[in-house]
Design a protein around this motif. Structure first.
Motif, PDB file in Angstrom:
ATOM      1  N   GLU A  13       0.799  -1.220   0.000  1.00  0.00           N
ATOM      2  CA  GLU A  13       0.000   0.000   0.000  1.00  0.00           C
ATOM      3  C   GLU A  13       0.826   1.262   0.000  1.00  0.00           C
ATOM      4  OE1 GLU A  13      -3.246   0.407   2.702  1.00  0.00           O
ATOM      5  OE2 GLU A  13      -3.815  -1.701   2.403  1.00  0.00           O
ATOM      6  N   HIS A  14       0.458   2.157  -0.881  1.00  0.00           N
ATOM      7  CA  HIS A  14       1.077   3.465  -0.922  1.00  0.00           C
ATOM      8  C   HIS A  14       0.406   4.337   0.118  1.00  0.00           C
ATOM      9  CE1 HIS A  14       2.494   7.294  -2.588  1.00  0.00           C
ATOM     10  NE2 HIS A  14       3.411   6.585  -3.211  1.00  0.00           N
ATOM     11  N   ILE A  15       1.164   5.314   0.656  1.00  0.00           N
ATOM     12  CA  ILE A  15       0.578   6.210   1.651  1.00  0.00           C
ATOM     13  C   ILE A  15      -0.593   6.974   1.027  1.00  0.00           C
ATOM     14  CG2 ILE A  15       1.033   8.245   3.091  1.00  0.00           C
ATOM     15  CD1 ILE A  15       4.002   7.174   3.194  1.00  0.00           C
ATOM     16  N   VAL A  16      -0.421   7.346  -0.251  1.00  0.00           N
ATOM     17  CA  VAL A  16      -1.490   8.062  -0.949  1.00  0.00           C
ATOM     18  C   VAL A  16      -2.347   7.033  -1.689  1.00  0.00           C
ATOM     19  CG1 VAL A  16      -1.999   9.846  -2.669  1.00  0.00           C
ATOM     20  CG2 VAL A  16       0.057  10.021  -1.248  1.00  0.00           C
ATOM     21  N   PHE A  38      -2.883   7.105  -5.439  1.00  0.00           N
ATOM     22  CA  PHE A  38      -1.758   6.627  -6.251  1.00  0.00           C
ATOM     23  C   PHE A  38      -1.954   5.145  -6.564  1.00  0.00           C
ATOM     24  CE2 PHE A  38       2.389   4.568  -6.681  1.00  0.00           C
ATOM     25  CZ  PHE A  38       2.991   5.368  -7.636  1.00  0.00           C
TER      26      PHE A  38
END
Lengths: 263, 240
Positions: free
Chosen positions: B4-7, B10
Motif C-alpha cells: 500500500e502506498h501512503i497516498v 496513487f
C-alpha cells in the motif's frame, strides 16, 4: 555494515570519509554505525524521513554538533585524510573549509556587502580593501547573485527575497574559500523558480566545491545529486549512484521510502 | 515492496494502469484466436468482426497513455513504480501494434476467402498463430505476477514462431513455383505469416520490458533470432 570498505562506490576520490560513526543525544542514539564516503566535486544527497538522522549526520562533518551539549560523536571522520575530531583541530578553521547553508536563509543584519565580507574579515583573508571587494564580488558572482544586487551592495541583506537571501548565504559560505559546502534543506522555504536557480547554481558549483545536501524532496535529490544516501532510523540503509537508487534500489526499505510506502 | 502506498489515489491510478494493460492483452489474445478461427473456417463475418474490434484496442491504448502520462507528471513515481509505469506504457504500444497486425491478417483472410484463392495448406500458419496466442497469454500472467523467469521463457518461445515462419516461407515459394495461379493466395498467406512473425517478436519485446520492470535490469545478451526468411532463395531448377 562493513567497517572498513567505503560504502560509496561512485569511483570518485573521496574528500571526506566517515567510518562507524555513532551519534548520541544524551542516551538516545541518533546515528548508528554509519560509514560513508563523500566524493570530491560531486553532490551527495542525504535523504530519509524526518528524524532519521540525516541532518545530525550532516552536522558531524563540520562539527556543528559540538554546539549541542548533550551530543556525543563516536567513530572516525576524516577530511582530506585528517581526523576532524582530533582535539588539536581548530574548529573555526575547519568550518571555513567546510561551510554550511541552512534551511532558513539567515543573513546577518548587515549590508549585502558586509554579509559576504564577514568571513574573509574574521579569517583575515583579504590583504586590502580592494582585495576584499574582489572576494565579495567573486563570491556573489559564484552564487549567481551579483547581477541582481550589484547596484545595492550597501542595502541590508534582509531586504532581499527568500531565494536571493539563500544565495547570499551561499555567497557568504564560499567567500572563505571552502572545499565542502553542507546544505541542510536549502530550498525548503523557496518557491519552484528560486529552487531551480539554486539547483542550477549547485550544478555549476560542483566544479569547484564538493556539496552535501540534506533534502526532503526526493525529486530534488534525484535532480541535483550524483550520489544518494538513504537514512532510516539512524542507520544508513543504502548509498550509491543516484540513478541506481531512484530506478533500482537494492534494499526494500529504500524502495518503500522513495516510492512513498513508508513515511 | 509494501503493497500500500501512503497516498491511496496513487494505488488506484497504478491499479487502473495495470487493469487497462491486462484488458488490452486479453483483447489481443482473443483477437488472435478469432482471426485464426476465421482463417481456418474461412469465416468472413468473423474476420470482419476482428477488423472492427481493433478500435477497442486503440481506445484502450489511448486511455492508458493518458493515465501513464498523468502518473508520471503528477505522481513522479520512483524505483519499482517508475519501472512499472514505463514498461507498461511501452508494452501497451506493443499490444496496439499487435492489434494492427491481427487486423491486417483478418483483412487478408477476408480477401482470400472472398476470392476463393488457392493457398495450399494453412496448417503452419495456424500453428504460428496459436503459438503467439499462447505466448501472449503467458506474458499476461508474467505481468500479473511480475515474474521475470516466465517472461524469459516467453522470450525464448519466439524461436518456435521463427522456425515455423522459415518452413512456411519455403512451402509457399514451392507452391507458387508449381503454378502461378497460386501466387495471389500464397502472397497473402506469406504476408499473414510475416504479421504473425512480427507479433512473436513484439511479444518477446514485451517480455524484455517485463524483465526490466520486475528486476530493474535489462536481460543480458540479444535474443537468438531464428527467422531466416530474409536469406532464403529457392531456385526453380533446384526444385524441379
Amino acid at each position: 555494515m562493513n567497517t572498513d570498505a567505503p560504502v560509496s562506490d561512485s569511483g570518485a576520490k573521496p574528500i571526506m570519509t566517515a567510518r562507524n560513526v555513532d551519534v548520541f543525544y544524551g542516551k538516545k542514539q541518533a546515528i548508528d554505525n554509519v560509514s560513508l564516503d563523500i566524493p570530491e566535486n560531486q553532490i551527495t544527497a542525504l535523504i530519509g524521513p524526518s528524524g532519521c538522522g540525516k541532518s545530525t549526520f550532516l552536522r558531524c562533518f563540520n562539527r556543528m554538533n559540538d554546539t549541542i551539549q548533550i551530543c556525543r560523536v563516536k567513530g572516525d571522520i576524516k577530511f582530506a585524510g585528517q581526523d576532524i575530531y582530533d582535539p588539536k583541530v581548530d574548529v573555526v578553521a575547519l568550518r571555513s573549509r567546510i561551510g554550511m547553508v541552512f534551511q532558513k536563509a539567515n543573513p546577518f543584519p548587515k549590508s549585502i556587502f558586509d554579509n559576504v565580507a564577514y568571513g574573509p574579515r574574521i579569517h583575515s583573508l583579504s590583504e586590502s580593501k580592494d582585495h576584499l571587494e574582489d572576494i565579495v564580488i567573486t563570491s556573489l558572482k559564484r552564487a549567481g547573485l551579483y547581477d541582481e544586487v550589484s547596484d545595492r551592495l550597501d542595502e541590508p541583506g534582509t531586504s532581499l527575497s527568500g531565494g536571493q537571501q539563500q544565495r547570499l548565504c551561499i555567497a557568504r559560505a564560499i567567500a572563505v574559500d571552502p572545499q565542502i559546502i553542507l546544505m541542510d534543506e536549502p530550498c525548503s522555504a523557496l518557491d519552484p523558480i528560486a529552487t531551480a536557480i539554486i539547483e542550477e547554481l549547485m550544478d555549476s558549483m560542483k566544479e569547484k566545491y564538493t556539496i552535501v545536501i540534506v533534502t526532503h524532496s526526493m525529486q530534488q535529490a534525484a535532480r541535483v545529486s550524483q550520489q544518494t544516501a538513504f537514512f532510516h532510523l539512524g542507520e544508513l540503509v543504502e548509498s550509491g549512484d543516484t540513478k541506481q537508487i531512484f530506478t533500482n534500489p537494492e534494499k526494500e526499505r529504500t524502495q518503500n521510502y522513495i516510492s512513498g510506502r513508508i513515511g | 515492496m509494501s503493497d500500500e502506498h501512503i497516498v491511496s489515489s496513487f494505488d488506484e491510478d497504478m491499479s487502473r494502469l495495470r487493469d487497462l494493460f491486462l484488458e488490452m492483452g486479453r483483447i489481443v489474445s482473443s483477437q488472435i484466436q478469432a482471426a485464426t478461427r476465421a482463417l481456418r473456417k474461412e469465416d468472413r463475418m468473423l474476420a470482419k468482426q476482428v477488423i472492427a474490434n481493433d478500435k477497442q484496442l486503440n481506445r484502450l491504448e489511448s486511455e492508458l497513455n493518458d493515465l501513464a502520462i498523468k502518473i508520471l507528471a503528477l505522481r513522479q513515481p520512483f524505483a519499482g513504480d517508475l519501472r512499472q509505469v514505463v514498461a507498461t506504457l511501452k508494452s501497451a504500444g506493443h499490444f496496439e501494434r499487435m492489434g494492427d497486425l491481427v487486423r491486417n491478417s483478418a483483412q487478408r483472410t477476408n480477401t482470400i476467402t472472398k476470392a476463393e484463392a488457392e493457398t495450399g495448406s494453412i496448417e503452419t500458419l495456424v500453428q504460428m498463430s496459436e503459438t503467439v496466442q499462447v505466448m501472449t497469454n503467458s506474458i499476461l500472467t508474467a505481468y500479473e505476477r511480475s515474474d521475470s523467469e516466465m517472461a524469459e521463457e516467453v522470450r525464448m518461445q519466439d524461436e518456435t514462431v521463427d522456425r515455423l515462419h522459415n518452413s512456411l516461407f519455403r512451402e509457399m515459394l514451392t507452391y507458387m513455383m508449381e503454378d502461378p495461379r497460386n501466387i495471389s493466395g500464397c502472397m497473402h498467406v506469406m504476408f499473414m505469416a510475416k504479421n504473425i512473425e512480427r507479433m512473436g517478436d513484439t511479444v518477446a519485446d514485451i517480455a524484455k520490458e517485463l524483465i526490466y520492470m520486475a528486476t530493474g535490469e535489462w536481460p543480458e545478451g540479444s535474443r537468438t533470432k531464428k527467422d531466416k526468411t530474409s536469406r532464403i532463395v529457392i531456385e526453380p531448377e533446384a526444385d524441379a
